[in-house]
Enzyme design. Structure first.
Site, PDB file in Angstrom:
ATOM      1  CG  ASP A  83      -4.644 -11.753   9.484  1.00 51.06           C
ATOM      2  OD1 ASP A  83      -3.913 -13.022   9.361  1.00 51.06           O
ATOM      3  OD2 ASP A  83      -5.667 -11.421   8.279  1.00 51.06           O
TER       4      ASP A  83
ATOM      5  CG  ASP B  69      -3.710  -3.891   9.378  1.00 49.36           C
ATOM      6  OD1 ASP B  69      -4.063  -3.781  10.923  1.00 49.36           O
ATOM      7  OD2 ASP B  69      -3.955  -4.680   8.609  1.00 49.36           O
TER       8      ASP B  69
ATOM      9  CB  CYS C 159       8.578  11.897  -1.235  1.00 48.57           C
ATOM     10  SG  CYS C 159       8.545   9.929  -1.429  1.00 48.57           S
TER      11      CYS C 159
ATOM     12  CB  CYS D 255      10.390   7.163  -1.529  1.00 45.49           C
ATOM     13  SG  CYS D 255       9.977   7.594  -3.766  1.00 45.49           S
TER      14      CYS D 255
ATOM     15  CB  CYS E 154      10.212  10.698  -4.682  1.00 45.58           C
ATOM     16  SG  CYS E 154       8.540  11.003  -5.210  1.00 45.58           S
TER      17      CYS E 154
ATOM     18  CG  HIS F 209       5.093   7.928  -3.707  1.00 41.45           C
ATOM     19  ND1 HIS F 209       5.992   8.919  -3.461  1.00 41.45           N
ATOM     20  CD2 HIS F 209       4.265   8.753  -3.178  1.00 41.45           C
ATOM     21  CE1 HIS F 209       5.000   9.633  -3.150  1.00 41.45           C
ATOM     22  NE2 HIS F 209       4.424   9.795  -2.855  1.00 41.45           N
TER      23      HIS F 209
HETATM   24 ZN    ZN Z   1       8.103   9.102  -3.328  1.00 42.26          ZN
END
Ligand code: ZN
Ligand code: ZN
Lengths: 458, 402
Positions: free
Chosen positions: B95, B270, B308, B310, B313, B344
């Site tokens: 920015d 963002d 999920c 990720c 998980c 996550h």
């Molecule tokens: Zn996750």
């Protein structure tokens, strides 16, 4: 009945000879742990700053020390959550890689001194909700549920001033009884290490004889709260074949070497985490700096090589060097000193993550070189050289550590200084990340030099 | 003006204004629509750059204000920029630093020259000019740089000041373009201002589009205005913007805001919220935000979010199989708890945008929107936010229809 040993001594051929030992700890389903080596210290089941995926990808950690007191705070349901997990609760709950050996102790290392003494049946432990009693009965049942690869039997320890004779007799009596209860009820078959008390060997001679004569076949290792007891252990074959674990909190690598020379095999090393939190990158190598490192570490002008580098020092701000030359850790292969310095100075958590990765790697390399040296038969000379080359103590810490998490520290009483200084107060924000370090520390000239903004001519 | 990016339109939603595209930047391609996590001081809340990369992130944000303070322009110059500083070989957006200066330094005010403030240390008057901001961003070396703009909260009642800020932002854009030293290596985005006044916004779009920057941001939002007003501004602007340029709405990150903004024709977003909230034990899931510090999770041995993908998980190879109970056990006690939740949460945001993108490409985005709101509100349409229902109606999606 004698249990199959989990430890094999490769050197010396006669294990009763006092001296450095080369060995191998084997636990089914885990990676072999070549010794001498160390176990990482965990807090609430995690190695501080390192997520389990980072441990798997970027460390050579072979075992973790876990404390039961980190898992058993009083909960409304009564049963601590971890006790409800089937299989291998320690691995499953904490997500540490399956290759890593778990060692369960009743208390953290180092442990917070409890205000209440122990009783004949229980010790006092410190959980995140306060002190509570942990009975041997409950400890044994926790071991049966948690099925750690190795557990250390409950010991009657005192902290602070040395206990008197009457107390030491009681200590060894209680510890003996608690160990005996654990061994007789040890149904799950996990390895048990017997504690060696931090009192002189005479005061615990009856207990030591009991270990040598009655239980040597039942226990799988000895856990030393004071490494000076090593030479006093009865030199029976059955005891000397056992692995020696140090809970003696070595203050520096020199202490580790001394303990190894007495026959210590496995260590827990609080100074790794202390160095990380202090912003210090450990840089020592065994027995001497690597050729590339000599120049880098010797920039203090002293002929003695420092054990680590204080990364708070602003001169690192533009240094593209790794923390330690030819270090192969993730931190050193992917980042440089300037980034670590920036992260510390910006109080970004990643600074401590990267230092923790590096510092654990340095210790892994240290032990690996020690094993090579024992194998070569040059350990005594190498240790002597190390002692000559390196500073005796770790560098002083100059910067602030990460935020102190309250439950690690017992308040010593009213009027104790606050552990964390209040962040910038005038911004009216309770969110640290919004209020932290956002008002420039620098004066206008420095700001202009930094290119942040320019002074206005009035 | 020159540009250092390529915008390739991949698909357009046949109902809404949503688009899917590939944006190729100096450090590689990214898929639009896109969420960008905010690595304020060149680090993302304890995640290693390698872990950030593993979430699939290829464009993250650094804040110029913070990097200008630490490590400062001189150090950045010596190191060779922010990519080198943080060991990040993918894209970075910065920015201008102006917004933070105005909001964090109480004595800051804006003049035609730039943002004036008193040094908090010695009270000396200082100035951040458009030239200054661009010079800092040139040194940082970010792939996308933002113009310095005159930001005021959209809810300000002072219409005269609002008009002045918009017009000044256009003049400052010209100064930024003139000051920009690396137009073939770094992409300067203009920032549309004009508060909630659609007339002002339209004028600003016209003026700024004429300058031909490689990308366009819609600024001054996410400051507490009504969501309906927000949606009107975004939709008005996207209708006036060239089709073949990326559109970035600054400071937006709540999942509902993201999907609605995409439907209104925006591409890039963002927000610090997903990573900041992780520190407080909050997990973002498709059924809403869970505060894992709550006692009800102490014995919840399920993953943070079922299904999920990720690292936390996921179970099995490369996954950790972390449970809600474990996060509860370490939340606010060990920083590792925040690191795991950050992984996550970032993954959630990026995966959300990937599934939005897939649905646009397969031209089933309206159905995606319906499922998304149904999941979030347990299928109870009375709980759907009015602003979202209204905004989506304007682009041909009726969440209320069965
Ligand atoms: Zn996750
Ligand atoms: Zn290293």
């Amino acid at each position: 009945m004698e249990k199959p040993g989990i430890f094999e001594i490769i050197r010396p051929e006669d294990p009763s000879v006092l001296g450095p030992r080369l060995g191998q700890l084997t636990v089914q389903g885990r990676s072999k742990l070549e010794t001498p080596n160390f176990l990482a210290i965990s807090s609430r089941g995690v190695v501080p700053h390192m997520t389990p995926d980072v441990i798997a990808a970027s460390s050579q950690i072979g075992g973790v020390h876990m404390a039961l007191e980190d898992f058993i705070e009083k909960s409304p349901s009564g049963t601590p959550p971890i006790m409800k997990i089937p299989g291998n609760p320690l691995h499953t709950f904490t997500a540490i890689p399956n290759s890593i050996i778990t060692l369960l102790a009743p208390r953290r290392t180092p442990a917070v001194t409890a205000p209440n003494g122990n009783s004949d049946t229980a010790i006092s432990v410190f959980t995140s909700t306060g002190f509570q009693a942990l009975s041997n009965k409950s400890y044994i049942s926790s071991i049966q549920t948690l099925r750690p690869d190795i557990s250390i039997a409950l010991a009657d320890l005192t902290y602070g001033p040395l206990p008197g004779t009457k107390r030491t007799v009681k200590m060894s009596d209680r510890t003996q009884e608690w160990l005996s209860d654990l061994l007789s009820e040890n149904g799950h078959g996990g390895a048990v290490f017997a504690p060696i008390l931090p009192i002189d060997s005479l005061s615990q001679s009856e207990y030591l004889d009991y270990l040598a004569d009655d239980q040597a076949g039942e226990i799988s290792g000895l856990a030393f709260y004071d490494s000076n007891l090593l030479p006093d252990i009865p030199a029976t074959t059955s005891l000397s074949r056992l692995p020696h674990l140090s809970l003696d909190e070595p203050a520096s690598p020199h202490h580790i070497l001394r303990q190894i020379s007495l026959g210590m095999d496995i260590f827990t090393i609080p100074f790794i985490g202390h160095a990380t939190d202090a912003g210090i990158a450990l840089t020592f190598r065994f027995p001497r700096p690597l050729p590339d490192d000599a120049v880098a570490s010797n920039d203090t002008g002293s002929s003695v090589v420092p054990l680590g580098i204080d990364m708070w020092i602003p001169t690192h701000a533009t240094s593209l060097l790794p923390l330690s030359n030819s270090c192969t850790c993730y931190t050193c292969t992917s980042h440089h000193r300037a980034y670590i310095q920036h992260l510390l100075s910006a109080k970004e958590m990643l600074g401590w993550v990267l230092l923790q990765i590096h510092n654990h790697h340095i210790l892994s390399e240290f032990f690996s070189s020690i094993r090579a040296s024992i194998k070569m038969g040059t350990f005594e000379a190498d240790a002597e050289e190390f002692g000559r080359i390196y500073e005796s103590e770790l560098p002083e810490k100059s910067g602030k550590g990460p935020r102190v998490r309250g439950y690690h520290f017992k308040s010593e009483g009213p009027g104790e200084a606050k552990k964390n200084k209040a962040p910038w107060g005038n911004l009216g924000s309770d969110d640290q990340s919004a209020g932290r370090g956002l008002v420039p520390d620098e004066n206008s000239t420095e700001l202009q030099e930094k290119g942040f903004a320019e002074k206005v001519e009035e | 003006m020159p540009s250092a990016l390529k915008y390739e339109l991949v698909a357009r939603c046949s109902t809404t204004k949503a688009r899917a595209a590939i944006l190729t930047l100096p450090h590689g391609p990214v898929q639009l629509p896109l969420f960008m996590p905010v690595a304020t001081q060149a680090s993302l809340k304890g995640l290693t750059p390698q872990q950030l990369e593993e979430t699939g992130c290829r464009l993250c944000l650094n804040n110029t204000y913070h990097l200008g303070l630490k490590p400062g322009q001189e150090v950045l110059e010596k190191l060779g920029g922010a990519h080198k500083l943080q060991g990040w070989n993918h894209n970075i957006l910065t920015d201008s630093g102006g917004f933070q200066m105005v909001s964090l330094l109480k004595l800051a005010n804006v003049t035609e020259e730039g943002v004036r403030f008193l040094s908090p240390h010695d009270g000396t008057p200082m100035l951040l000019t458009p030239e200054h901001s661009i010079s800092l961003q040139n040194t940082i070396g970010s792939d996308i740089i933002m113009q310095l703009d005159d930001v005021i909260v959209t809810t300000s009642p002072d219409m005269e000041r609002m008009r002045e800020a918009m017009e000044r932002s256009v003049r400052w854009l010209d100064r930024c373009i003139a000051a920009h030293k690396n137009p073939t290596k770094q992409n300067l985005f203009c920032i549309i201002q004009g508060g909630l006044d659609l007339e002002l916004r339209a004028r600003c779009c016209k003026e700024m589009v004429a300058r031909g920057t490689p990308g366009i941001a819609i600024g001054g939002l996410s400051g507490g205005e009504a969501k309906a007003d927000y949606c009107r501004v975004v939709s008005t602007c996207t209708s006036l913007l060239p089709e073949m340029k990326p559109r970035y709405v600054m400071g937006i990150g709540y999942p509902e805001d993201l999907v609605v903004s995409v439907a209104l024709g925006a591409d890039m977003f963002d927000c610090v919220w997903p990573t900041r909230t992780a520190r407080f034990g909050n997990a973002i899931t498709k059924y809403g935000v869970l505060n894992l510090r709550h006692a009800r999770y102490a014995n919840d041995f399920g993953p943070i979010e079922e299904g999920c993908g990720c690292v936390c998980c996921r179970e099995g190879e490369g996954g950790l199989g972390v449970t809600k109970a474990f996060i509860h056990h370490i939340a606010a006690k060990e920083t590792v708890g925040a690191h795991l939740l950050t992984m996550h949460n970032v993954h959630y945001q990026l995966a959300l945008m990937r599934s939005v993108r897939d649905s646009i490409i397969e031209d089933r985005f309206p159905a995606f929107l319906k499922q998304f709101f149904a999941d979030r509100h347990d299928g109870d349409k009375t709980k759907y936010p009015d602003w979202a229902v209204e905004a989506l109606r304007t682009v041909g999606v009726d969440l209320m229809e069965p």
